[in-house]
Design a protein around this motif. Structure first.
Motif, PDB file in Angstrom:
ATOM      1  N   GLY A 152     -14.045  -8.463   7.283  1.00 16.14           N
ATOM      2  CA  GLY A 152     -12.747  -8.981   8.364  1.00 16.14           C
ATOM      3  C   GLY A 152     -11.671  -9.165   7.606  1.00 16.14           C
ATOM      4  N   ALA A 153     -11.852 -10.068   6.570  1.00 17.87           N
ATOM      5  CA  ALA A 153     -10.659 -10.649   6.062  1.00 17.87           C
ATOM      6  C   ALA A 153     -10.085  -9.689   5.138  1.00 17.87           C
ATOM      7  CB  ALA A 153     -11.048 -11.789   5.027  1.00 17.87           C
ATOM      8  N   LEU A 154     -10.688  -8.787   4.378  1.00 19.42           N
ATOM      9  CA  LEU A 154      -9.965  -7.794   3.634  1.00 19.42           C
ATOM     10  C   LEU A 154      -9.375  -6.569   4.328  1.00 19.42           C
ATOM     11  CD1 LEU A 154     -12.701  -7.231   0.787  1.00 19.42           C
ATOM     12  CD2 LEU A 154     -10.646  -8.438   0.648  1.00 19.42           C
ATOM     13  N   SER A 155      -9.761  -6.396   5.448  1.00 25.78           N
ATOM     14  CA  SER A 155      -9.207  -5.434   6.451  1.00 25.78           C
ATOM     15  C   SER A 155      -7.835  -5.887   6.959  1.00 25.78           C
ATOM     16  CB  SER A 155     -10.262  -5.055   7.479  1.00 25.78           C
ATOM     17  OG  SER A 155     -10.458  -6.036   8.409  1.00 25.78           O
ATOM     18  N   THR A 156      -7.813  -7.148   7.437  1.00 19.70           N
ATOM     19  CA  THR A 156      -6.680  -7.850   7.922  1.00 19.70           C
ATOM     20  C   THR A 156      -5.532  -7.691   6.813  1.00 19.70           C
ATOM     21  OG1 THR A 156      -7.960  -9.403   9.271  1.00 19.70           O
ATOM     22  CG2 THR A 156      -5.819  -9.973   8.718  1.00 19.70           C
ATOM     23  N   VAL A 157      -5.904  -8.010   5.519  1.00 22.23           N
ATOM     24  CA  VAL A 157      -4.996  -8.222   4.630  1.00 22.23           C
ATOM     25  C   VAL A 157      -4.540  -6.848   4.385  1.00 22.23           C
ATOM     26  CG1 VAL A 157      -4.581  -8.480   2.181  1.00 22.23           C
ATOM     27  CG2 VAL A 157      -6.063 -10.062   3.432  1.00 22.23           C
ATOM     28  N   VAL A 158      -5.219  -5.734   4.196  1.00 25.09           N
ATOM     29  CA  VAL A 158      -5.084  -4.334   3.961  1.00 25.09           C
ATOM     30  C   VAL A 158      -4.177  -3.770   4.997  1.00 25.09           C
ATOM     31  CG1 VAL A 158      -5.853  -1.981   3.741  1.00 25.09           C
ATOM     32  CG2 VAL A 158      -6.998  -3.717   2.207  1.00 25.09           C
ATOM     33  N   ASN A 159      -4.674  -3.944   6.254  1.00 26.87           N
ATOM     34  CA  ASN A 159      -3.784  -3.309   7.487  1.00 26.87           C
ATOM     35  C   ASN A 159      -2.508  -3.984   7.511  1.00 26.87           C
ATOM     36  OD1 ASN A 159      -5.810  -1.464   8.284  1.00 26.87           O
ATOM     37  ND2 ASN A 159      -6.999  -3.417   9.288  1.00 26.87           N
ATOM     38  N   ALA A 160      -2.575  -5.440   7.340  1.00 29.49           N
ATOM     39  CA  ALA A 160      -1.134  -5.961   7.456  1.00 29.49           C
ATOM     40  C   ALA A 160      -0.130  -5.458   6.384  1.00 29.49           C
ATOM     41  CB  ALA A 160      -1.315  -7.465   7.382  1.00 29.49           C
ATOM     42  N   PHE A 161      -0.609  -5.225   5.074  1.00 29.70           N
ATOM     43  CA  PHE A 161       0.158  -4.921   3.934  1.00 29.70           C
ATOM     44  C   PHE A 161       0.570  -3.545   4.368  1.00 29.70           C
ATOM     45  CE2 PHE A 161       0.750  -2.924  -0.041  1.00 29.70           C
ATOM     46  CZ  PHE A 161       1.471  -3.774  -0.649  1.00 29.70           C
ATOM     47  N   GLU A 162      -0.100  -2.770   4.952  1.00 27.87           N
ATOM     48  CA  GLU A 162       0.204  -1.154   4.941  1.00 27.87           C
ATOM     49  C   GLU A 162       1.164  -1.196   6.035  1.00 27.87           C
ATOM     50  OE1 GLU A 162      -1.832   3.265   6.214  1.00 27.87           O
ATOM     51  OE2 GLU A 162      -2.878   1.330   6.511  1.00 27.87           O
ATOM     52  N   HIS A 163       1.012  -1.673   7.172  1.00 33.17           N
ATOM     53  CA  HIS A 163       1.736  -1.586   8.216  1.00 33.17           C
ATOM     54  C   HIS A 163       2.860  -2.492   8.397  1.00 33.17           C
ATOM     55  CE1 HIS A 163      -0.750   1.587   9.884  1.00 33.17           C
ATOM     56  NE2 HIS A 163      -1.615   0.948  10.031  1.00 33.17           N
ATOM     57  N   GLY A 164       2.634  -3.709   7.861  1.00 32.41           N
ATOM     58  CA  GLY A 164       3.643  -4.850   7.800  1.00 32.41           C
ATOM     59  C   GLY A 164       4.659  -4.479   6.852  1.00 32.41           C
ATOM     60  N   GLY A 165       4.359  -4.119   5.677  1.00 30.56           N
ATOM     61  CA  GLY A 165       4.952  -3.797   4.519  1.00 30.56           C
ATOM     62  C   GLY A 165       5.681  -2.436   4.755  1.00 30.56           C
ATOM     63  N   GLN A 166       5.428  -1.497   5.912  1.00 32.33           N
ATOM     64  CA  GLN A 166       5.947  -0.324   5.883  1.00 32.33           C
ATOM     65  C   GLN A 166       5.962   0.648   4.692  1.00 32.33           C
ATOM     66  OE1 GLN A 166       7.767   0.066   9.453  1.00 32.33           O
ATOM     67  NE2 GLN A 166       6.402  -1.569   9.458  1.00 32.33           N
ATOM     68  N   VAL A 167       4.872   0.852   4.434  1.00 32.35           N
ATOM     69  CA  VAL A 167       4.595   1.637   3.122  1.00 32.35           C
ATOM     70  C   VAL A 167       4.785   3.065   3.523  1.00 32.35           C
ATOM     71  CG1 VAL A 167       3.047   2.405   1.476  1.00 32.35           C
ATOM     72  CG2 VAL A 167       2.971  -0.017   2.259  1.00 32.35           C
ATOM     73  N   GLY A 168       4.597   3.806   4.654  1.00 29.37           N
ATOM     74  CA  GLY A 168       4.930   4.896   4.910  1.00 29.37           C
ATOM     75  C   GLY A 168       6.436   5.355   5.128  1.00 29.37           C
ATOM     76  N   MET A 169       7.199   4.253   5.445  1.00 28.63           N
ATOM     77  CA  MET A 169       8.618   4.268   5.507  1.00 28.63           C
ATOM     78  C   MET A 169       9.308   4.368   4.305  1.00 28.63           C
ATOM     79  SD  MET A 169      11.611   1.775   7.253  1.00 28.63           S
ATOM     80  CE  MET A 169      11.161   0.654   5.741  1.00 28.63           C
ATOM     81  N   VAL A 170       8.592   3.709   3.392  1.00 26.90           N
ATOM     82  CA  VAL A 170       9.397   3.499   2.142  1.00 26.90           C
ATOM     83  C   VAL A 170       9.157   4.933   1.249  1.00 26.90           C
ATOM     84  CG1 VAL A 170       9.216   2.548  -0.294  1.00 26.90           C
ATOM     85  CG2 VAL A 170       8.963   0.928   1.986  1.00 26.90           C
ATOM     86  N   PHE A 171       7.893   5.383   1.428  1.00 21.87           N
ATOM     87  CA  PHE A 171       7.476   6.936   1.118  1.00 21.87           C
ATOM     88  C   PHE A 171       8.651   7.968   1.458  1.00 21.87           C
ATOM     89  CE2 PHE A 171       5.520  10.948   2.126  1.00 21.87           C
ATOM     90  CZ  PHE A 171       5.540  11.498   0.797  1.00 21.87           C
ATOM     91  N   GLU A 172       8.797   7.826   2.834  1.00 22.92           N
ATOM     92  CA  GLU A 172       9.953   8.604   3.554  1.00 22.92           C
ATOM     93  C   GLU A 172      11.192   8.485   3.016  1.00 22.92           C
ATOM     94  OE1 GLU A 172      11.260  11.883   5.525  1.00 22.92           O
ATOM     95  OE2 GLU A 172       9.217  11.386   5.009  1.00 22.92           O
ATOM     96  N   MET A 173      11.666   7.215   2.687  1.00 30.72           N
ATOM     97  CA  MET A 173      12.868   7.064   2.136  1.00 30.72           C
ATOM     98  C   MET A 173      13.189   7.713   0.815  1.00 30.72           C
ATOM     99  SD  MET A 173      14.559   3.203   1.605  1.00 30.72           S
ATOM    100  CE  MET A 173      13.371   3.127   0.047  1.00 30.72           C
ATOM    101  N   TYR A 174      12.172   7.576   0.156  1.00 24.78           N
ATOM    102  CA  TYR A 174      12.503   7.971  -1.224  1.00 24.78           C
ATOM    103  C   TYR A 174      12.267   9.635  -1.124  1.00 24.78           C
ATOM    104  CZ  TYR A 174      11.265   3.636  -3.476  1.00 24.78           C
ATOM    105  OH  TYR A 174      11.220   2.186  -4.083  1.00 24.78           O
ATOM    106  N   ARG A 175      11.477  10.132  -0.423  1.00 23.73           N
ATOM    107  CA  ARG A 175      11.479  11.636  -0.162  1.00 23.73           C
ATOM    108  C   ARG A 175      12.859  11.934   0.128  1.00 23.73           C
ATOM    109  NH1 ARG A 175       9.759  15.819   3.318  1.00 23.73           N
ATOM    110  NH2 ARG A 175      10.185  14.342   5.019  1.00 23.73           N
TER     111      ARG A 175
END
Length: 266
Positions: free
Chosen positions: A176-199
């Motif tokens: 539960g702790a690891l999943s919270t960190v991973v999900n917060a980093f992925e969606h809170g950090g907007q990783v998908g948006m950064v990828f699209e910005m570079y593209r």
């Protein structure tokens, strides 16, 4: 819910539609200017329609079913312009004599070729490299988030069991702790948006390259005016005309081309 979120990638989807809105507004202003100048031809209408269709294909409005691939196998620049542009028609001028060179000379042609080389070697390549890194990171996060959450749910289901009690607690808490960190980093950090910005940024440089190369392939009298085109390229790269010439000069010297990016805007 996590599987759906990671499949749709809301932050990446938002960046796609934001880019689409900006490009449609830009196209709208181009068409409005053309109409205000007066006497648009059927060739102009056809060219505008091709741009609209290409932009709609690059960023489709029906989001589900035909949305862009969020995890492509290879990272390529975004393309929102027609792939096959027709040769520009020679404009009819009357009342004044036009210079046969149309503002172009051998020095300017060589300068533009050097700038294209810098764009390909530095700007476009660097954004594609960064985009590939963020794509791999996003894939790892999109898979590990739901997986860790599922393990935590399984562990919590076995809490209190005589044979699996201690392991179930550890699995539930750690997962539960690891999943919270991973999900917060992925969606809170907007990783998908950064990828699209570079593209998208890589697509901007690819469009500049194709625009310069298509002008150089044209006959001189059919090209866009050289002085105006030189100024337009400088503005798109966030440089003055003197800085643009310095960039082309330094890129022709061996070892200097890899030291500086063409664009100063992003």
């Amino acid at each position: 819910m996590l599987l759906i979120m990671n499949k749709i990638q809301p932050s990446q989807l938002t960046e796609e539609q934001r880019n689409a809105s900006r490009l449609f507004n830009q196209l709208h202003e181009e068409i409005h200017t053309m109409v205000c100048i007066g006497n648009p031809t059927m060739h102009d209408v056809k060219k505008a329609m091709e741009k609209v269709l290409a932009l709609d294909k690059a960023y489709p409005l029906p989001l589900l079913g035909v949305m862009l691939e969020k995890f492509p196998k290879t990272v390529e620049p975004a393309v929102w312009w027609p792939p096959h542009q027709e040769k520009r028609q020679a404009k009819a001028h009357s009342g004044r004599k036009i210079n046969n060179r149309n503002g172009w000379d051998a020095k300017l042609e060589e300068e533009m070729r050097e700038i294209v080389g810098v764009l390909k070697r530095k700007d476009e390549e660097d954004y594609l490299r960064l985009g590939e890194k963020f794509l791999k990171l996003n894939k790892v996060l999109a898979i590990s988030g739901p997986l860790l959450t599922g393990l935590a749910a399984i562990g919590s289901a076995f809490v209190g069991s005589p044979s699996h009690g201690s392991w179930a607690v550890v699995l539930g808490v750690v997962g539960g702790a690891l999943s919270t960190v991973v999900n917060a980093f992925e969606h809170g950090g907007q990783v998908g948006m950064v990828f699209e910005m570079y593209r998208s940024n890589a697509g901007f440089f690819k469009l500049m390259e194709e625009s310069i190369e298509s002008n150089l392939e044209e006959e001189v009298e059919r090209r866009e005016n050289g002085e105006i085109f030189d100024m337009k390229v400088a503005l798109q790269l966030g440089r003055s005309l003197s800085e643009l010439k310095d960039l082309a000069t330094s890129s022709s010297i061996k070892g200097e081309a890899m030291q500086e990016f063409a664009s100063k805007l992003f």
